[in-house]
Design a protein around this motif. Sequence first.
Motif, PDB file in Angstrom:
ATOM      1  N   ALA A  58       0.826  -1.214   0.000  1.00 54.93           N
ATOM      2  CA  ALA A  58       0.000   0.000   0.000  1.00 54.93           C
ATOM      3  C   ALA A  58       0.857   1.259   0.000  1.00 54.93           C
ATOM      4  O   ALA A  58       0.441   2.293   0.521  1.00 54.93           O
ATOM      5  CB  ALA A  58      -0.951   0.009   1.199  1.00 54.93           C
ATOM      6  N   ASP A  59       2.047   1.170  -0.570  1.00 49.56           N
ATOM      7  CA  ASP A  59       2.970   2.308  -0.599  1.00 49.56           C
ATOM      8  C   ASP A  59       3.234   2.811  -2.012  1.00 49.56           C
ATOM      9  O   ASP A  59       4.023   3.732  -2.205  1.00 49.56           O
ATOM     10  CB  ASP A  59       4.298   1.928   0.057  1.00 49.56           C
ATOM     11  CG  ASP A  59       4.980   0.760  -0.633  1.00 49.56           C
ATOM     12  OD1 ASP A  59       4.336   0.091  -1.463  1.00 49.56           O
ATOM     13  OD2 ASP A  59       6.157   0.489  -0.334  1.00 49.56           O
ATOM     14  N   CYS A  60       2.581   2.193  -3.005  1.00 56.43           N
ATOM     15  CA  CYS A  60       2.825   2.606  -4.392  1.00 56.43           C
ATOM     16  C   CYS A  60       1.527   2.499  -5.179  1.00 56.43           C
ATOM     17  O   CYS A  60       1.274   1.493  -5.848  1.00 56.43           O
ATOM     18  CB  CYS A  60       3.916   1.741  -5.027  1.00 56.43           C
ATOM     19  SG  CYS A  60       4.412   2.288  -6.672  1.00 56.43           S
ATOM     20  N   PRO A  61       0.691   3.527  -5.104  1.00 61.14           N
ATOM     21  CA  PRO A  61      -0.574   3.489  -5.843  1.00 61.14           C
ATOM     22  C   PRO A  61      -0.339   3.425  -7.346  1.00 61.14           C
ATOM     23  O   PRO A  61       0.732   3.776  -7.850  1.00 61.14           O
ATOM     24  CB  PRO A  61      -1.255   4.792  -5.433  1.00 61.14           C
ATOM     25  CG  PRO A  61      -0.147   5.680  -4.946  1.00 61.14           C
ATOM     26  CD  PRO A  61       0.875   4.776  -4.352  1.00 61.14           C
ATOM     27  N   ALA A  62      -1.355   3.011  -8.057  1.00 59.23           N
ATOM     28  CA  ALA A  62      -1.226   2.806  -9.502  1.00 59.23           C
ATOM     29  C   ALA A  62      -0.816   4.081 -10.224  1.00 59.23           C
ATOM     30  O   ALA A  62      -0.050   4.033 -11.195  1.00 59.23           O
ATOM     31  CB  ALA A  62      -2.538   2.272 -10.059  1.00 59.23           C
ATOM     32  N   VAL A  93      -0.585  -8.319 -11.825  1.00 58.10           N
ATOM     33  CA  VAL A  93      -1.779  -7.854 -11.118  1.00 58.10           C
ATOM     34  C   VAL A  93      -1.591  -7.986  -9.613  1.00 58.10           C
ATOM     35  O   VAL A  93      -1.959  -7.091  -8.839  1.00 58.10           O
ATOM     36  CB  VAL A  93      -3.016  -8.637 -11.586  1.00 58.10           C
ATOM     37  CG1 VAL A  93      -4.227  -8.310 -10.721  1.00 58.10           C
ATOM     38  CG2 VAL A  93      -3.318  -8.328 -13.048  1.00 58.10           C
ATOM     39  N   GLY A  94      -1.001  -9.097  -9.168  1.00 54.64           N
ATOM     40  CA  GLY A  94      -0.762  -9.286  -7.742  1.00 54.64           C
ATOM     41  C   GLY A  94       0.149  -8.222  -7.161  1.00 54.64           C
ATOM     42  O   GLY A  94      -0.100  -7.701  -6.067  1.00 54.64           O
ATOM     43  N   LEU A  95       1.218  -7.883  -7.883  1.00 57.46           N
ATOM     44  CA  LEU A  95       2.146  -6.862  -7.398  1.00 57.46           C
ATOM     45  C   LEU A  95       1.519  -5.469  -7.416  1.00 57.46           C
ATOM     46  O   LEU A  95       1.791  -4.645  -6.532  1.00 57.46           O
ATOM     47  CB  LEU A  95       3.429  -6.880  -8.236  1.00 57.46           C
ATOM     48  CG  LEU A  95       4.299  -8.135  -8.100  1.00 57.46           C
ATOM     49  CD1 LEU A  95       5.494  -8.067  -9.057  1.00 57.46           C
ATOM     50  CD2 LEU A  95       4.787  -8.322  -6.679  1.00 57.46           C
ATOM     51  N   VAL A  96       0.679  -5.206  -8.419  1.00 64.04           N
ATOM     52  CA  VAL A  96      -0.010  -3.907  -8.466  1.00 64.04           C
ATOM     53  C   VAL A  96      -0.987  -3.801  -7.301  1.00 64.04           C
ATOM     54  O   VAL A  96      -1.095  -2.742  -6.650  1.00 64.04           O
ATOM     55  CB  VAL A  96      -0.732  -3.723  -9.814  1.00 64.04           C
ATOM     56  CG1 VAL A  96      -1.615  -2.479  -9.784  1.00 64.04           C
ATOM     57  CG2 VAL A  96       0.291  -3.606 -10.944  1.00 64.04           C
ATOM     58  N   VAL A  97      -1.704  -4.882  -7.004  1.00 65.05           N
ATOM     59  CA  VAL A  97      -2.618  -4.892  -5.858  1.00 65.05           C
ATOM     60  C   VAL A  97      -1.839  -4.699  -4.562  1.00 65.05           C
ATOM     61  O   VAL A  97      -2.272  -3.961  -3.665  1.00 65.05           O
ATOM     62  CB  VAL A  97      -3.413  -6.214  -5.824  1.00 65.05           C
ATOM     63  CG1 VAL A  97      -4.174  -6.353  -4.505  1.00 65.05           C
ATOM     64  CG2 VAL A  97      -4.376  -6.280  -7.003  1.00 65.05           C
ATOM     65  N   PHE A  98      -0.683  -5.329  -4.447  1.00 63.86           N
ATOM     66  CA  PHE A  98       0.159  -5.170  -3.261  1.00 63.86           C
ATOM     67  C   PHE A  98       0.571  -3.718  -3.081  1.00 63.86           C
ATOM     68  O   PHE A  98       0.541  -3.176  -1.977  1.00 63.86           O
ATOM     69  CB  PHE A  98       1.402  -6.053  -3.400  1.00 63.86           C
ATOM     70  CG  PHE A  98       2.400  -5.896  -2.283  1.00 63.86           C
ATOM     71  CD1 PHE A  98       2.144  -6.375  -1.014  1.00 63.86           C
ATOM     72  CD2 PHE A  98       3.625  -5.259  -2.512  1.00 63.86           C
ATOM     73  CE1 PHE A  98       3.061  -6.230   0.012  1.00 63.86           C
ATOM     74  CE2 PHE A  98       4.547  -5.102  -1.499  1.00 63.86           C
ATOM     75  CZ  PHE A  98       4.266  -5.588  -0.237  1.00 63.86           C
ATOM     76  N   GLY A  99       0.956  -3.069  -4.171  1.00 65.22           N
ATOM     77  CA  GLY A  99       1.367  -1.672  -4.082  1.00 65.22           C
ATOM     78  C   GLY A  99       0.209  -0.727  -3.822  1.00 65.22           C
ATOM     79  O   GLY A  99       0.366   0.273  -3.117  1.00 65.22           O
ATOM     80  N   GLU A 100      -0.964  -1.036  -4.352  1.00 63.12           N
ATOM     81  CA  GLU A 100      -2.133  -0.150  -4.217  1.00 63.12           C
ATOM     82  C   GLU A 100      -2.856  -0.335  -2.880  1.00 63.12           C
ATOM     83  O   GLU A 100      -3.152   0.642  -2.180  1.00 63.12           O
ATOM     84  CB  GLU A 100      -3.108  -0.413  -5.361  1.00 63.12           C
ATOM     85  CG  GLU A 100      -4.381   0.412  -5.312  1.00 63.12           C
ATOM     86  CD  GLU A 100      -4.185   1.858  -5.694  1.00 63.12           C
ATOM     87  OE1 GLU A 100      -4.726   2.735  -5.000  1.00 63.12           O
ATOM     88  OE2 GLU A 100      -3.466   2.119  -6.689  1.00 63.12           O
ATOM     89  N   PHE A 101      -3.136  -1.578  -2.518  1.00 63.62           N
ATOM     90  CA  PHE A 101      -3.968  -1.845  -1.345  1.00 63.62           C
ATOM     91  C   PHE A 101      -3.216  -2.503  -0.185  1.00 63.62           C
ATOM     92  O   PHE A 101      -3.666  -2.435   0.958  1.00 63.62           O
ATOM     93  CB  PHE A 101      -5.145  -2.736  -1.732  1.00 63.62           C
ATOM     94  CG  PHE A 101      -5.990  -2.176  -2.839  1.00 63.62           C
ATOM     95  CD1 PHE A 101      -6.838  -1.107  -2.597  1.00 63.62           C
ATOM     96  CD2 PHE A 101      -5.930  -2.700  -4.117  1.00 63.62           C
ATOM     97  CE1 PHE A 101      -7.622  -0.573  -3.615  1.00 63.62           C
ATOM     98  CE2 PHE A 101      -6.705  -2.186  -5.141  1.00 63.62           C
ATOM     99  CZ  PHE A 101      -7.556  -1.114  -4.886  1.00 63.62           C
ATOM    100  N   GLY A 102      -2.102  -3.152  -0.481  1.00 56.23           N
ATOM    101  CA  GLY A 102      -1.372  -3.862   0.555  1.00 56.23           C
ATOM    102  C   GLY A 102      -1.929  -5.257   0.781  1.00 56.23           C
ATOM    103  O   GLY A 102      -3.006  -5.622   0.289  1.00 56.23           O
TER     104      GLY A 102
END
Length: 632
Positions: free
Chosen positions: A271-275, A336-345
Amino acid sequence: MSHFIASPLLASMTSKQTERWGPWLLATPRWIRADEWAHETPWALMQFSHHPRFPVVNSHIGNGQNMLVLPWVPVKHLSSVARPLTWGYLLLGSERGLAWSWWLELFSGFVSLYLVFELVLPRRPRLAVLGSLWFCTSAYVACWSVWPAHVTAFGAFAVFCAYHLVCSRKRAVILVSGAALGVTLSGFAMQLYPPWQVPLAYAFAAVLAGLLIRDRNIIDLRDRWPVRLAGSILVLVAVAVVLGSFLRDAGAALAAFVNSDYPGKRRLLGADCPAWRLFAAFYNYLTIDRPPVNSNSSESAGFFLLFPAVLVSLLVSSRLRRRFPTGGWLLLSVIVGLVVFGEFGFPEWLAELTFLSRAQGFRAQLAVGLGSIVVTMQLLAVAGHQSLRARVAMVNALVVFVSCAAVYLLLGMKFHQVTGYFGTERKLPATVTAVSLSIALVCALLVLGRARLFGATLILALVLTSGFFNPLSVGFAEPDGSELGRAVAGVLAKDAQRDGDSSLWLTYGGPDYPNPGIVAAVMGARVFSGVYEYPQLDLWRTLDPTGAERSKYNRYALVKLEQAPLGSREITFIQPHYLLLSVRAAPDHPAFRAMGARYALTFGDSEQLRDPPIKMIYQASDLSFKIWRLTD
């Protein structure tokens, strides 16, 4: 400044002309890359001034720093077989070694990725070249001193070796692949940067799994099984020998590193790197020279991410879905998993289970960028060259254009709203509109399979974005040839006759970058201040017997000394930044005496030091530094 390739030309220009043409002539120094020019390169040069050269433990840093934990530093050690960046230093000397180290990062990244792209895209060598160039010339790679290319090279070459270990029918290829795989896996592990390693491991695992699934009909493990078994044993032997020797001789340093407050004990949940931050890379042609507020050139850099176009095209085209490879679907799931990790944690249990608690969303973009490039190249390969008269192809391209334009417009507007990059107006900036529509057009070319036009547009965008970021230099002045180097060498020559451990030097004044301590260490002195890759707790225990300040020095730290009045018995620990530590203490403090302090090197004003009781034994011709001897 005199070592740029363009220096002779710049010397004939005015200051305004230099400022204007410097970037285009690859002659603009980048302060943000202090990690490379103020830490990493001095660490490597420090190995040359040590006696003997290239030790495992360099005694110039505090009580001695294990240099195996620094993958770009030359060390005479068995594990160096898996540290190719250091070969130039070991074989060619400091100047050519630095050139070797710099260029091998790009070369290894390009070649390794090309080999993998040739497996992923058989009989499409031009697309393999384009994919490799795309990655290696992206702003993220350029703005991180091209180190990401080398870390990625280990993973890519491991995939190449593993594939041939399983699929090849040639005895020599199987055995060489096994041995090379073991060495490569060891080299990847020794990079010691989980924020990149963990996400890359997922990306390359998906690539390898996709290749093996695709070629499952031609894989026969029973064929030459004794040779494959021998190759597999070679993998284990190489890992045991290379990585085992590393763990044996760097074990204590690694333990200190793992138990440090930073980065060892750090755990993250994403959750430290939003899209919007990931996709802001499309504005890197502006942001790497004029970063947003609270950012910098390196942190704002990224990759041109076109995987949304891949997702949309697969949704709307049954033809592309049928032809798109399994490996591409696996890689899309990782992205997609890594983007979700960065966006939502992730929940803590999931972050720990996946080891992404050791990573960060904004570092995982290395794997996201690589994965996006791979799936984009796969789509380009299966799309084929479609006629503009084909109604279905044009409808698909139009859907992709509209969908991607909407996505990139929304993300660009979010970037503007959060950073205020394009001014204070709330309306949609013209730059965001132009960039988003241009990207959407490129996505349409992708779906239509227009490889040449797509590639030409992409390369032009990459060159204009990051092609002029890193300066181009040749040679450097040898450290021991400077006045400071000669002065320190003269003092050390006389001090060498003293019994016991080498004398400790205390450095005061000077800039934060490069740290005065590491400069003195490059000259051959044993220093207290400098850059500590991991904490030397036995050293700090002398200054902080109760451990009250442990959290400030139990970390990767840039340590500086601040002058306190002579005779003062107070020691103050100041932490202005999580990586910076200032220690305010007098040079004649008993704790420094106990460490063997005999000399002080001061830069600039040194009004708190005086002669006597501290004797000045050297003063620079331009008064920029002084060397003092602490009286007994």
